[in-house]
Design a protein around this motif. Structure first.
Motif, PDB file in Angstrom:
ATOM      1  N   ARG A   3     -16.998  52.668 123.853  1.00  0.00           N
ATOM      2  CA  ARG A   3     -17.885  51.639 124.425  1.00  0.00           C
ATOM      3  C   ARG A   3     -18.060  51.875 125.928  1.00  0.00           C
ATOM      4  NH1 ARG A   3     -14.828  48.245 121.005  1.00  0.00           N
ATOM      5  NH2 ARG A   3     -13.669  47.370 122.767  1.00  0.00           N
ATOM      6  N   TRP A   4     -16.981  52.283 126.579  1.00  0.00           N
ATOM      7  CA  TRP A   4     -17.078  52.604 128.007  1.00  0.00           C
ATOM      8  C   TRP A   4     -18.042  53.764 128.225  1.00  0.00           C
ATOM      9  CZ3 TRP A   4     -15.805  57.254 130.379  1.00  0.00           C
ATOM     10  CH2 TRP A   4     -15.822  57.252 131.774  1.00  0.00           C
ATOM     11  N   SER A   8     -21.579  52.589 127.813  1.00  0.00           N
ATOM     12  CA  SER A   8     -22.043  51.787 128.948  1.00  0.00           C
ATOM     13  C   SER A   8     -22.377  52.678 130.138  1.00  0.00           C
ATOM     14  CB  SER A   8     -20.986  50.750 129.340  1.00  0.00           C
ATOM     15  OG  SER A   8     -19.838  51.373 129.898  1.00  0.00           O
ATOM     16  N   ARG A  65     -20.175  44.506 119.666  1.00  0.00           N
ATOM     17  CA  ARG A  65     -19.198  44.669 120.748  1.00  0.00           C
ATOM     18  C   ARG A  65     -19.679  45.734 121.741  1.00  0.00           C
ATOM     19  NH1 ARG A  65     -13.950  42.751 120.306  1.00  0.00           N
ATOM     20  NH2 ARG A  65     -13.169  44.556 121.449  1.00  0.00           N
ATOM     21  N   GLU A  79     -20.979  45.212 126.005  1.00  0.00           N
ATOM     22  CA  GLU A  79     -20.457  45.895 127.187  1.00  0.00           C
ATOM     23  C   GLU A  79     -21.503  46.766 127.868  1.00  0.00           C
ATOM     24  OE1 GLU A  79     -16.708  47.829 126.582  1.00  0.00           O
ATOM     25  OE2 GLU A  79     -15.980  46.246 125.249  1.00  0.00           O
ATOM     26  N   THR A 104     -20.835  36.513 124.872  1.00  0.00           N
ATOM     27  CA  THR A 104     -21.280  37.402 125.946  1.00  0.00           C
ATOM     28  C   THR A 104     -22.389  36.752 126.768  1.00  0.00           C
ATOM     29  OG1 THR A 104     -20.726  39.337 124.610  1.00  0.00           O
ATOM     30  CG2 THR A 104     -22.226  39.677 126.447  1.00  0.00           C
TER      31      THR A 104
END
Length: 331
Positions: free
Chosen positions: A164-165, A168, A194, A198, A226
């Motif tokens: 996910r990082w 992003s 999810r 992010e 969120t």
């Protein structure tokens, strides 16, 4: 009919016909006076049968068995052919996807190609540590399509966080995650939302707003939490539903308190909470959670609601309301 004529009519070369004969697949019915092979109409029909079975993917050995074994079960062989064909298609599809991803990385030379291939292999490794290291190293080197697929497939929470990082950081992939939101697999839908939660940017935010009406309560809830943290009022009804359902209700109540930043918003949220408390279909545990949620909502509407609830027939609700009023300095 001589071999040349058979070859012309059947489209099978004379050389291949001789090969069939050497394997025992075709046996010419006779010979001419000069010793040339002579094929009957039945022989020619058998040749056409052989070619039809070859077109289905059978080996010559399987064809011989199919034509000569009286106990042969065609359905079993067809089932096996279907399985093998699906495996071949899956393998070739995987190769095509890998090639597309290498092409999308726009490699400048073979070293770049090998680097992308190494990262793609690492993302598919059976080792969670290897996958995590690849995810942390791949934000700028692996096509976003590969990162999205890896994020949707990943079950390890630490690797999933790294993916996910990477997404992003990649600056793309939001639109690709919509397919994950519509997946028939609940875990994939949750991973998709999810990941969107992010991701920065308008596109991800738009998709999260659309997710507020998803039939999947988990997807709706993650999107609402969120958006609520970002101050988007569109999340309010879903957050109230979460409190009623007891699904991440504490986080939902915290998000509502953030959204109650001005008098109008606070009054609207309080009115929604009170409406659900007074709804005859709302059970006791949910009424208690809704009452507790009023604690984080400022303003006169919430205070009046708590004052009214002090006299509620449900003793737990009444005691909670009285305690909250004292904390607010209204009791």
């Amino acid at each position: 009919m001589l071999i040349g004529e058979v070859a012309r009519r059947s489209g099978v070369s004379a050389r291949m016909l001789r090969h069939y004969e050497s394997l025992g697949l075709v046996r010419p019915s006779g010979r001419t006076g000069s010793g040339y092979r002579e094929y009957s109409g039945e022989d020619v029909r058998r040749i056409f049968h052989i070619e039809s079975l070859r077109a289905m993917g059978l080996s010559l050995r399987e064809i011989g068995r199919a034509l000569d074994d009286p106990g042969f079960a065609p359905a079993d062989l067809v089932d096996d052919l279907i399985r093998r064909t699906r495996e071949r298609i899956a393998a070739e599809t995987e190769l095509l996807i890998r090639l597309d991803r290498v092409h999308a990385a726009d490699p400048a030379g073979w070293e770049d190609v090998l680097q992308v291939l190494a990262l793609l292999r690492a993302l598919g490794s059976t080792s969670a540590g290897t996958r995590q290291r690849a995810a942390l190293a791949s934000a700028d080197e692996v096509p976003v399509e590969a990162l999205v697929q890896a994020a949707l497939d990943e079950g390890d929470p630490y690797v999933a966080g790294a993916l996910r990082w990477a997404l992003s950081r990649s600056g793309g992939g939001a639109a690709l995650l919509t397919e994950g939101l519509g997946s028939p697999v609940a875990a994939v839908r949750e991973r998709a939302v999810r990941a969107l939660a992010e991701m920065p940017g308008r596109e991800a935010a738009t998709l999260l707003r659309e997710a507020l009406v998803s039939p999947d309560a988990v997807v709706r809830g993650r999107a609402a939490l969120t958006l609520g943290a970002r101050g988007e009022a569109a999340a309010i009804p879903v957050l109230v539903d979460m409190i009623v359902a007891g699904s991440n209700d504490t986080d939902a109540a915290d998000a509502l308190s953030v959204l109650a930043g001005d008098d109008a918003a606070a009054d609207r949220i309080a009115a929604l909470l009170v409406g659900r408390i007074g709804d005859g279909t709302t059970g006791q545990p949910a009424r208690g959670r809704l009452t507790q949620a009023l604690a984080g909502i400022p303003g006169a509407t919430a205070s009046r609601a708590l004052a009214d609830l002090v006299g509620d027939a449900d003793r737990a609700v009444a005691l909670t309301a009285a305690y909250l009023l004292r904390l607010r300095g209204d009791g």
